[in-house]
Scaffold this motif. Structure first.
Motif, mmCIF file in Angstrom:
data_model
loop_
_atom_site.group_PDB
_atom_site.id
_atom_site.type_symbol
_atom_site.label_atom_id
_atom_site.label_comp_id
_atom_site.label_asym_id
_atom_site.label_seq_id
_atom_site.Cartn_x
_atom_site.Cartn_y
_atom_site.Cartn_z
ATOM 1 N N PRO A 1 20.446 -2.227 0.446
ATOM 2 C CA PRO A 1 20.091 -1.542 1.687
ATOM 3 C C PRO A 1 20.635 -0.124 1.642
ATOM 4 N N GLY A 2 20.005 0.771 2.357
ATOM 5 C CA GLY A 2 20.477 2.148 2.377
ATOM 6 C C GLY A 2 20.214 2.820 3.709
ATOM 7 N N PHE A 3 21.024 3.803 4.009
ATOM 8 C CA PHE A 3 20.765 4.731 5.101
ATOM 9 C C PHE A 3 20.600 6.110 4.475
ATOM 10 N N GLU A 4 19.417 6.699 4.628
ATOM 11 C CA GLU A 4 19.280 8.099 4.267
ATOM 12 C C GLU A 4 19.424 8.939 5.524
ATOM 13 N N ILE A 5 20.221 9.987 5.423
ATOM 14 C CA ILE A 5 20.315 10.991 6.480
ATOM 15 C C ILE A 5 19.399 12.131 6.077
ATOM 16 N N VAL A 6 18.393 12.339 6.883
ATOM 17 C CA VAL A 6 17.440 13.413 6.631
ATOM 18 C C VAL A 6 17.724 14.561 7.593
ATOM 19 N N GLN A 7 17.216 15.731 7.254
ATOM 20 C CA GLN A 7 17.467 16.910 8.067
ATOM 21 C C GLN A 7 16.273 17.847 7.958
ATOM 22 N N SER A 8 16.152 18.730 8.938
ATOM 23 C CA SER A 8 15.128 19.768 8.885
ATOM 24 C C SER A 8 15.753 21.097 9.253
ATOM 25 N N HIS A 9 15.438 22.117 8.467
ATOM 26 C CA HIS A 9 15.941 23.461 8.738
ATOM 27 C C HIS A 9 14.939 24.292 9.534
ATOM 28 N N LEU A 10 13.977 23.616 10.167
ATOM 29 C CA LEU A 10 13.067 24.268 11.104
ATOM 30 C C LEU A 10 13.275 23.653 12.484
ATOM 31 N N PRO A 11 13.246 24.470 13.539
ATOM 32 C CA PRO A 11 13.579 23.978 14.879
ATOM 33 C C PRO A 11 12.713 22.796 15.308
ATOM 34 N N ASP A 12 13.362 21.795 15.909
ATOM 35 C CA ASP A 12 12.683 20.657 16.534
ATOM 36 C C ASP A 12 11.830 19.857 15.559
ATOM 37 N N TRP A 13 12.168 19.949 14.269
ATOM 38 C CA TRP A 13 11.430 19.175 13.270
ATOM 39 C C TRP A 13 9.931 19.497 13.281
ATOM 40 N N VAL B 1 2.404 14.724 8.908
ATOM 41 C CA VAL B 1 2.501 14.646 7.449
ATOM 42 C C VAL B 1 1.834 13.341 7.045
ATOM 43 N N PHE B 2 0.883 13.412 6.119
ATOM 44 C CA PHE B 2 0.028 12.264 5.854
ATOM 45 C C PHE B 2 0.013 11.860 4.384
ATOM 46 N N ALA B 3 1.088 12.146 3.682
ATOM 47 C CA ALA B 3 1.231 11.724 2.291
ATOM 48 C C ALA B 3 2.712 11.763 1.931
ATOM 49 N N PRO B 4 3.146 10.928 0.985
ATOM 50 C CA PRO B 4 4.558 10.925 0.599
ATOM 51 C C PRO B 4 4.982 12.210 -0.109
ATOM 52 N N ILE B 5 6.295 12.453 -0.082
ATOM 53 C CA ILE B 5 6.913 13.563 -0.802
ATOM 54 C C ILE B 5 8.109 13.005 -1.565
ATOM 55 N N PHE C 1 7.057 21.320 11.343
ATOM 56 C CA PHE C 1 6.825 21.856 10.009
ATOM 57 C C PHE C 1 5.461 21.431 9.507
ATOM 58 N N LEU C 2 5.068 22.015 8.381
ATOM 59 C CA LEU C 2 3.922 21.555 7.624
ATOM 60 C C LEU C 2 4.432 20.924 6.325
ATOM 61 N N PRO C 3 3.618 20.102 5.667
ATOM 62 C CA PRO C 3 4.102 19.388 4.482
ATOM 63 C C PRO C 3 4.783 20.266 3.423
ATOM 64 N N PRO C 4 4.257 21.459 3.087
ATOM 65 C CA PRO C 4 4.962 22.257 2.071
ATOM 66 C C PRO C 4 6.375 22.656 2.490
ATOM 67 N N ASP C 5 6.590 22.841 3.798
ATOM 68 C CA ASP C 5 7.937 23.166 4.261
ATOM 69 C C ASP C 5 8.909 22.031 3.942
ATOM 70 N N THR C 6 8.466 20.784 4.126
ATOM 71 C CA THR C 6 9.367 19.647 3.908
ATOM 72 C C THR C 6 9.776 19.530 2.447
ATOM 73 N N VAL C 7 8.854 19.811 1.539
ATOM 74 C CA VAL C 7 9.166 19.731 0.108
ATOM 75 C C VAL C 7 10.166 20.817 -0.272
ATOM 76 N N ALA C 8 9.908 22.046 0.169
ATOM 77 C CA ALA C 8 10.826 23.143 -0.143
ATOM 78 C C ALA C 8 12.186 22.943 0.515
ATOM 79 N N ASP C 9 12.224 22.155 1.571
ATOM 80 C CA ASP C 9 13.462 21.865 2.282
ATOM 81 C C ASP C 9 14.155 20.643 1.679
ATOM 82 N N GLY C 10 14.139 20.554 0.362
ATOM 83 C CA GLY C 10 14.799 19.448 -0.328
ATOM 84 C C GLY C 10 14.200 18.100 -0.005
#
Length: 271
Positions: free
Chosen positions: A134-146, A71-75, A148-157
């Protein structure tokens, strides 16, 4: 042919911590515009059932880890009253219940005092900020083993699961103007620790050269997204990890030691 998940199905998978049956990007034509449209539709479903937006997360701002995730751009995505936890001191707890492959990211969080100007300068952003924490964000992925392509990450909240915000420091206690804040945050460092053992070091300039510049990029892209909400007074914005994202489990205790004058933060994970 792979059928596209509806916004309701996406929300159900988020609620249940369940993996998706297939990447949304496998569907022909599912690009970033389509992904943000899906994410905004899920946002409306969450509002309709009573959840309240509390701000935004900005992801993939750390250029040093772009190649690891392809992934090569922010979301960006939404933060909710149901996903946001504040602690008055330097330590808090978070539940990992119903998260999916959770990982932890040490970040800097801004609290807004006003809506920034369109296409803001660093000084205009400084004037729109009330506090930094300071913050801790807990991130998650609903695709196995993280994987994905960039559009998947956006649709995944935009991969957002939880956000712990630590002790808030008035921005004017840290810097006199936007240029000074930009430099302070760019030069700041963090040491990420697990059970008291150092695991990785990072610095603010990893995040689009500084978290303040990451905030500016977010404001610009938010305004450019059709149908996107506005950034408001009292919203929080977490600006991206200073290190890689590390897998976490219940019972673990993690700390982020930020360089002075930023506070540090510790989190203990429950089930």
């Amino acid at each position: 042919m792979i059928s596209r998940m509806t916004p309701l199905q996406l929300l159900e998978h988020t609620d249940g911590g369940q993996l998706w049956p297939a990447p949304l990007s496998a569907q022909a034509g599912f690009d970033m515009d389509a992904a943000y449209a899906q994410a905004l539709a899920v946002r409306q479903l969450r509002i309709a059932r009573g959840e309240q937006p509390r701000g935004f997360k900005v992801g993939f701002t750390n250029r040093t880890i772009w190649p690891r995730y392809s992934v090569f751009a922010p979301i960006w995505g939404s933060v909710w009253d149901t996903t946001l936890t504040r602690c008055e001191g330097d330590e808090g707890t978070l539940s990992l219940a119903r998260t999916c492959q959770p990982r932890l990211e040490p970040e800097v969080v801004f609290g807004m005092r006003a809506t920034p100007a369109p296409d803001p300068t660093l000084e205009e952003l400084f004037q729109a900020i009330e506090w930094i924490a300071p913050g801790f964000e807990i991130v998650q992925s609903h695709l196995p083993d993280w994987k994905f392509l960039p559009p998947d990450t956006v649709a995944d909240g935009s991969l957002h699961a939880r956000l712990l915000v630590g002790r808030r420091v008035p921005v004017r206690d840290l810097a006199r103007d936007g240029a000074a804040l930009d430099a302070l945050l760019a030069d700041a460092r963090v040491t990420l620790c697990k059970h008291g053992q150092d695991v990785e070091q990072g610095q603010g300039r990893n995040v689009l050269d500084s978290p303040l510049r990451a905030l500016r990029h977010f404001v610009q892209t938010l305004r450019a997204c059709p149908g996107a909400p506005e950034l408001h007074e009292d919203d929080v914005v977490t600006t991206g990890t200073w290190t890689d994202a590390w897998a976490v489990s219940p019972g673990e205790r993690w700390s982020a030691r930020f360089s002075s004058p930023l506070p540090s933060l510790t989190v203990t994970f429950g089930a």
